[in-house]
Structure formats: structure tokens, C-alpha cells
Design an enzyme around this catalytic site. Structure first.
Site, PDB file in Angstrom:
ATOM      1  N   GLY A 146      24.095  -6.076  57.500  1.00 53.42           N
ATOM      2  CA  GLY A 146      23.518  -5.283  58.591  1.00 53.42           C
ATOM      3  C   GLY A 146      22.037  -5.552  58.750  1.00 53.42           C
ATOM      4  N   CYS A 165      33.090  -8.681  49.805  1.00 55.76           N
ATOM      5  CA  CYS A 165      34.131  -9.299  50.645  1.00 55.76           C
ATOM      6  C   CYS A 165      34.342 -10.793  50.373  1.00 55.76           C
ATOM      7  CB  CYS A 165      33.783  -9.146  52.125  1.00 55.76           C
ATOM      8  SG  CYS A 165      33.078  -7.572  52.566  1.00 55.76           S
ATOM      9  N   TYR A 174      40.758   0.947  48.288  1.00 55.69           N
ATOM     10  CA  TYR A 174      40.654  -0.451  48.715  1.00 55.69           C
ATOM     11  C   TYR A 174      40.422  -1.377  47.514  1.00 55.69           C
ATOM     12  CZ  TYR A 174      39.620  -0.010  53.847  1.00 55.69           C
ATOM     13  OH  TYR A 174      39.652   0.179  55.191  1.00 55.69           O
ATOM     14  N   ASP A 193      26.251   0.854  54.929  1.00 60.28           N
ATOM     15  CA  ASP A 193      26.848   1.734  53.913  1.00 60.28           C
ATOM     16  C   ASP A 193      25.919   2.863  53.485  1.00 60.28           C
ATOM     17  OD1 ASP A 193      28.900  -0.055  54.058  1.00 60.28           O
ATOM     18  OD2 ASP A 193      28.883  -0.629  51.944  1.00 60.28           O
ATOM     19  N   THR A 207      31.585  -4.262  56.556  1.00 57.13           N
ATOM     20  CA  THR A 207      30.561  -5.214  56.986  1.00 57.13           C
ATOM     21  C   THR A 207      30.436  -5.331  58.510  1.00 57.13           C
ATOM     22  OG1 THR A 207      30.797  -6.489  54.969  1.00 57.13           O
ATOM     23  CG2 THR A 207      29.937  -7.672  56.870  1.00 57.13           C
ATOM     24  N   GLU A 209      56.103 -11.102  65.975  1.00 57.09           N
ATOM     25  CA  GLU A 209      56.821 -10.972  67.244  1.00 57.09           C
ATOM     26  C   GLU A 209      57.516  -9.616  67.325  1.00 57.09           C
ATOM     27  OE1 GLU A 209      60.505 -13.384  67.887  1.00 57.09           O
ATOM     28  OE2 GLU A 209      60.124 -14.150  65.881  1.00 57.09           O
TER      29      GLU A 209
HETATM   30  P1  NDP Z   1      37.848   4.216  48.087  1.00 57.61           P
HETATM   31  O1  NDP Z   1      37.256   5.472  48.603  1.00 57.61           O
HETATM   32  O2  NDP Z   1      38.695   3.395  48.960  1.00 57.61           O
HETATM   33  O3  NDP Z   1      38.709   4.556  46.783  1.00 57.61           O
HETATM   34  C1  NDP Z   1      38.183   5.260  45.714  1.00 57.61           C
HETATM   35  C2  NDP Z   1      39.329   5.581  44.789  1.00 57.61           C
HETATM   36  O4  NDP Z   1      38.810   6.163  43.613  1.00 57.61           O
HETATM   37  C3  NDP Z   1      40.310   6.578  45.375  1.00 57.61           C
HETATM   38  O5  NDP Z   1      41.611   6.246  44.943  1.00 57.61           O
HETATM   39  C4  NDP Z   1      39.848   7.893  44.760  1.00 57.61           C
HETATM   40  O6  NDP Z   1      40.862   8.836  44.633  1.00 57.61           O
HETATM   41  C5  NDP Z   1      39.439   7.428  43.399  1.00 57.61           C
HETATM   42  N1  NDP Z   1      38.456   8.270  42.734  1.00 57.61           N
HETATM   43  C6  NDP Z   1      37.269   8.710  43.192  1.00 57.61           C
HETATM   44  N2  NDP Z   1      36.632   9.431  42.261  1.00 57.61           N
HETATM   45  C7  NDP Z   1      37.444   9.447  41.176  1.00 57.61           C
HETATM   46  C8  NDP Z   1      37.359  10.028  39.911  1.00 57.61           C
HETATM   47  N3  NDP Z   1      36.307  10.753  39.528  1.00 57.61           N
HETATM   48  N4  NDP Z   1      38.385   9.856  39.046  1.00 57.61           N
HETATM   49  C9  NDP Z   1      39.448   9.128  39.408  1.00 57.61           C
HETATM   50  N5  NDP Z   1      39.601   8.558  40.597  1.00 57.61           N
HETATM   51  C10 NDP Z   1      38.603   8.715  41.478  1.00 57.61           C
HETATM   52  O7  NDP Z   1      36.605   3.420  47.498  1.00 57.61           O
HETATM   53  P2  NDP Z   1      36.453   1.905  47.077  1.00 57.61           P
HETATM   54  O8  NDP Z   1      35.360   1.909  46.086  1.00 57.61           O
HETATM   55  O9  NDP Z   1      37.753   1.282  46.741  1.00 57.61           O
HETATM   56  O10 NDP Z   1      35.922   1.232  48.397  1.00 57.61           O
HETATM   57  C11 NDP Z   1      34.744   1.755  49.039  1.00 57.61           C
HETATM   58  C12 NDP Z   1      34.747   1.369  50.481  1.00 57.61           C
HETATM   59  O11 NDP Z   1      34.437   0.002  50.603  1.00 57.61           O
HETATM   60  C13 NDP Z   1      36.086   1.548  51.169  1.00 57.61           C
HETATM   61  O12 NDP Z   1      36.259   2.853  51.633  1.00 57.61           O
HETATM   62  C14 NDP Z   1      35.998   0.554  52.286  1.00 57.61           C
HETATM   63  O13 NDP Z   1      35.388   1.153  53.391  1.00 57.61           O
HETATM   64  C15 NDP Z   1      35.091  -0.527  51.719  1.00 57.61           C
HETATM   65  N6  NDP Z   1      35.897  -1.691  51.321  1.00 57.61           N
HETATM   66  C16 NDP Z   1      36.550  -2.397  52.284  1.00 57.61           C
HETATM   67  C17 NDP Z   1      37.323  -3.471  51.966  1.00 57.61           C
HETATM   68  C18 NDP Z   1      38.043  -4.197  53.041  1.00 57.61           C
HETATM   69  O14 NDP Z   1      37.682  -4.051  54.199  1.00 57.61           O
HETATM   70  N7  NDP Z   1      39.075  -4.968  52.735  1.00 57.61           N
HETATM   71  C19 NDP Z   1      37.464  -3.925  50.579  1.00 57.61           C
HETATM   72  C20 NDP Z   1      36.750  -3.113  49.644  1.00 57.61           C
HETATM   73  C21 NDP Z   1      35.996  -2.049  50.011  1.00 57.61           C
HETATM   74  P3  NDP Z   1      41.256   9.825  45.837  1.00 57.61           P
HETATM   75  O15 NDP Z   1      41.921   8.989  46.878  1.00 57.61           O
HETATM   76  O16 NDP Z   1      42.158  10.793  45.179  1.00 57.61           O
HETATM   77  O17 NDP Z   1      39.964  10.426  46.303  1.00 57.61           O
END
Ligand code: NDP
Length: 475
Positions: free
Chosen positions: A15, A47, A178, A326, A334, A463
């Protein structure tokens, strides 16, 4: 008042770099400070290296499949050091590209941390101050470890994965989002035994339930062990488990070098089970990089998680200071940060106030199989209005030929009233590529009948998106 720059950008990620370049192309004087490597999370520790690891991990299955297709294939072992050295070479190249882009645009780069002094001034690491008419904060985010798990600093976060000296034999991943799911598939594909602890009932919270279910099922079939309703309660080096008191450590989420590679780790779950792994990977979310930036001192408002609060035009609570990406905690993707950067330049330097459109953003999760999604989930759409659900799940030709059980999913959620496609969800190899195209139609407001008017491309998986005739249910 004279300023050193028209714009000073803090943060050289996707960004910040885009905003700096576009502003410079408008003839503005631009400075940019980056304390780490140019390119930010996406290019250096997100990414890009992740996607290259997705490619690397997919060749194992491809080799197995090739054998079934008649090739005489001998699958050897995966050579992590060889891949890693090439990976870092590529990241160095891309960092160089980013630096050249900035240099050639006339942006002055400062390889330093910068903090805010007042609404027109930043201070660099060497104490030098620079003034600017406008300041753009694009400092991104960082992975965080849970604060309440003893010895969490012994675990890895996503930044660490690309620098592992060797791949662990057994890896525990905490979280089901993710990053957790993508790396579970990648590491499993590279030969690591992967188990996941997720506190919820299913992976990929917030995604369409049917899509989540199919991805989870396929991940399990490929050998990943998913423990739902389970969290980590305690951990320490396995060698110290009988001496927990002596082993208890700090829970700093940053700045402590993880002690991975120094022997197996013992973990205890909230369900009372105990296990040992060679590495524990916390994929438990990310936090905005707003610490010690000087925000409070000059009155830039932050939210509950430390994110910078901005309006529709990415302006903070302080005039002349904007924030994108972010660090604002809006949509952590991104391409969204890039859009926000460009909208900022339109607004501030081109006299064209441009709000950022965060509606109907297509996105993909690079699991194996991938998830591609745009718009509402079935659960969200049904809560909003009466819908028809068009959905098909089938074994794709490429896998069916060699008797693989893997299924794909194509799903459209259609408003009964307007016939507009409110959501599209794809689970399949290549879903990321497919959803980019479907996203255009959905963003344009296409109806189911618009989809139907398009001739199928045969034989393809996608398709099905234009050939589903009858809803499987209404909701
Ligand atoms: P996410 O928010 O996707 O996932 C976080 C995970 O950690 C969830 O399963 C959450 O559980 C769990 N969690 C959070 N706190 C705790 C805790 N204290 N104890 C146990 N589990 C916990 O975050 P990510 O870090 O995976 O990714 C961050 C962001 O980065 C994404 O939201 C996305 O926007 C971006 N990203 C995009 C990608 C892509 O476009 N392909 C790839 C990677 C990242 P719960 O669901 O229960 O809250």
C-alpha cells in the site's frame, strides 16, 4: 510553510509503495521510510513466499498423479534447503524491483524506522526529522502469539516459517484461519505431519459453511489431523515437562527469538490431552503495527485492537495524516491496501475525493484445494433475504480418471426477488483464478440469468457456474 516533502509515507509495503509511486507520478515530492525490507508483508513474509511454497508443496501430489496417468515417476524427497535458497533469491530480486520502482519514480527512500512528532513531522531512527504536508501511515501488521499460553515464545509465527533451518517432522498449528489452513496444506504437502488445534467447530470462520466443510474434509483425507473445539493450554520443551516451574517463560509476542529447532515441545490441550511436536506454529491472527509510532501524542485515534481509525477517505482523526492497509484493520488484503493507497492519492493530490469501495471483494484461500469466494455466504444471504441456492459438488475429471475421491464445489446464492447473484463460492484447484473472473460478474450485479446466458467452456470445472439449472434449496 515550506515542507521537505509533499508526502511522507511510513511503511514500504504494497500500500505504501503504491501510494508513494502514484503521488510521485503526479509530480509530488515524496519520502518513504521502511525499517525492514522494502515490499512489506506481502512480498517478503506473506503472499509471495507463501504462494511459492504452495507451488512447491503441490508437486508431491502431482508426481503421484502423474504415475497414475502413465508416467514412470520416482518421487524423491523434498529438498528444503535447495528450495529455500531459491526462495530467498527470488525475494531479494523482488525487493530490488520494489526499490527500483521507488527510485525511478523519484521517491526518496529512508531505510529506517520513522515515528510521528507532530502532524507534519516524522523522526527517523538517526534522530533526523523530516517535514511533509501530508503523512501516510502504512505500517501494516504482524502475527501475534496468544498472551495467555505459557512459553508461547517457543512457538513459531508465519514470519518464521520461511527461515526454518529444516522442516520439522511433526508440526502443531494453532488456529483455523487463512494462515493456519494454508500452511497446514503446504507443510503437509512437503511431508510434515500436521495437526491443528482450533477453538471453534470448523476451520475458516466467516466463510460459507458448505465450502468450509468440503475443505476440512479434503484436508483430513490428505492426512492433516484437525482437532476442533481444542486450544493449547500449556507448552514447554519436552525435556522440561516434569519441571514446569523452572521452564515457565515469558509470553512476549515480539522480539523474542523462538527456540524452535532445539528439541521437541510438549503441549497440553484444553481437553486435557498431552502431546509432543517438533514445532508449534501460532496462526492466531495479526495485530496492527501501531506501537510506539507516536500516535497518542499527536491525537491519532486508535481502536480496540490498536488499529488506526480512519474515515471513508482513509483520513485519521488528525488533519493531514492518513492511514491505509492492515494498520487500519479494515480488510487485511494486499490488493485492498493498494486500492486504498490509490484512492488516497486521488483524494489528496488529485482533488478527486475517492472513498474506498470495500464491497464485494473477491478473495482466495490457498489451501489444497483452494477456496475462492466473493459476496455473501449462504448463512449471511439467507439472513438478509429469501434466496435460492444453486450448488453442485462433484469429482472433477482430472481426479476421477485416476479414482481420486477429491470433490470440488461450485455454489451460487441468488436473491429470489432481484435474481442477483449475492455470493459465489468455489472449492477447487484453481479457485483463486476462477473467482477473479466470477468476481467481475458479481461486482457488476449479474443475475443468475446473466450467468445462464453465458455459454459453457467445456470441459472445465467452472462451466458448472453457468449450467446449474435448478436450485438445490431455498433459504
Ligand atoms: P484469521 O483471523 O484468519 O485466523 C485467526 C485464527 O486464529 C482463527 O481461527 C481464530 O479463531 C484463531 N485464534 C485467534 N486467537 C486465538 C487464541 N487466543 N487461541 C486460539 N486460537 C485463536 O487470521 P490469520 O492470521 O490467519 O490471517 C490474518 C489475515 O490475513 C486474514 O484475515 C486475511 O485477511 C489475511 N490473509 C489473507 C490471505 C489470502 O488472501 N490468501 C492469506 C493469509 C492471510 P476464531 O475463528 O475462533 O476466532
Amino acid at each position: 510553510m515550506d515542507f521537505d516533502f509533499d508526502l511522507f509515507v511510513i511503511g514500504g509495503g504494497s500500500g505504501g509503495v503504491r501510494a508513494a509511486r502514484v503521488a510521485a507520478a503526479e509530480g509530488k515530492t515524496v519520502g518513504l521510510a521502511e525499517e525492514s525490507r522494502m515490499g512489506g508483508t506481502c512480498v517478503i513474509r506473506g503472499c509471495v513466499p507463501k504462494k511459492l511454497m504452495v507451488f512447491a508443496s503441490s508437486f508431491g501430489t502431482a508426481a503421484d498423479d502423474a504415475g497414475q496417468y502413465g508416467w514412470d515417476i520416482t518421487k524423491g524427497d523434498f529438498d528444503w534447503p535447495s528450495f529455500q535458497s531459491r526462495l530467498h533469491g527470488e525475494l531479494d530480486r523482488l525487493e530490488g524491483v520494489y526499490q527500483s520502482l521507488l527510485k525511478n519514480s523519484g521517491v526518496e527512500m529512508f531505510h529506517s524506522r520513522a515515528v510521528l512528532v507532530d502532524k507534519h513531522t516524522v523522526k527517523l531512527g538517526n534522530g533526523v526529522t523530516k517535514t511533509a504536508r501530508h503523512i501516510l501511515i502504512a505500517t501494516g501488521g504482524r502475527p501475534v502469539r496468544p498472551q495467555d499460553v505459557p512459553n508461547a515464545h517457543l512457538g513459531l509465527v508465519s514470519d518464521d516459517i520461511f527461515n526454518l533451518k529444516a522442516l520439522p517432522k511433526r508440526m502443531l498449528i494453532i488456529g483455523g484461519g487463512y494462515i493456519a489452513c494454508e500452511f497446514a496444506c503446504i507443510l503437509n504437502g512437503l511431508g510434515v505431519e500436521v495437526e491443528m488445534y482450533l477453538r471453534g467447530a470448523q476451520i475458516l470462520n466467516g466463510f460459507d459453511d458448505e465450502a468450509r466443510g468440503l475443505v476440512a474434509e479434503t484436508m483430513k483425507q490428505s492426512g492433516i489431523v484437525i482437532h476442533t473445539g481444542t486450544n493449547i493450554l500449556d507448552m514447554c520443551p519436552a525435556a522440561d515437562k516434569d519441571n514446569r516451574e523452572a521452564a515457565s517463560g515469558t509470553n512476549e509476542s515480539m522480539g523474542v527469538a523462538p527456540a524452535h529447532g532445539s528439541g521437541p515441545l510438549w503441549v497440553k490441550t484444553t481437553m486435557g490431552a498431552e502431546a509432543e511436536f517438533d514445532a508449534v506454529f501460532f496462526a492466531t491472527g495479526r495485530a496492527p503495527n501501531t506501537n510506539d509510532l507516536g500516535l497518542e501524542d499527536i491525537g491519532v485515534d486508535t481502536g480496540r485492537k490498536g488499529e488506526i481509525v480512519v474515515d471513508d477517505f482513509s483520513k485519521t482523526s488528525v488533519d493531514h495524516i492518513y492511514a491505509i492497509g492492515d494498520v487500519t484493520g479494515r480488510v487485511e488484503l494486499t490488493p485492498v491496501a493498494i486500492r486504498e493507497g490509490m484512492a488516497f492519492v486521488e483524494t489528496v493530490f488529485k482533488d478527486n475525493p475517492t472513498p474506498v469501495d470495500h464491497d464485494l471483494i473477491p478473495t482466495a484461500v490457498f489451501t489444497q484445494p483452494e477456496v475462492g469466494t466473493v459476496g455473501l455466504t449462504e448463512e449471511q444471504a439467507a439472513a438478509q433475504e429469501p434466496i435460492d441456492v444453486y450448488c453442485t459438488s462433484f469429482r472433477p475429471m482430472q481426479g476421477a480418471f485416476i479414482e481420486k475421491a477429491d470433490r470440488v464445489l461450485m455454489k451460487l446464492l441468488v436473491s429470489q426477488k432481484t435474481r442477483k447473484v449475492l455470493g459465489c463460492h468455489i472449492v477447487a484447484d484453481g479457485a483463486g483464478e476462477m473467482i477473479q473472473m466470477a468476481g467481475i460478474a458479481v461486482k457488476m450485479g449479474a443475475t443468475k440469468e446473466d450467468f445462464d446466458r453465458v455459454c459453457a467452456v467445456h470441459p472445465t470445472m467452472s462451466e458448472e457456474l453457468v449450467t446449474m439449472k435448478t436450485p438445490v434449496r431455498s433459504a
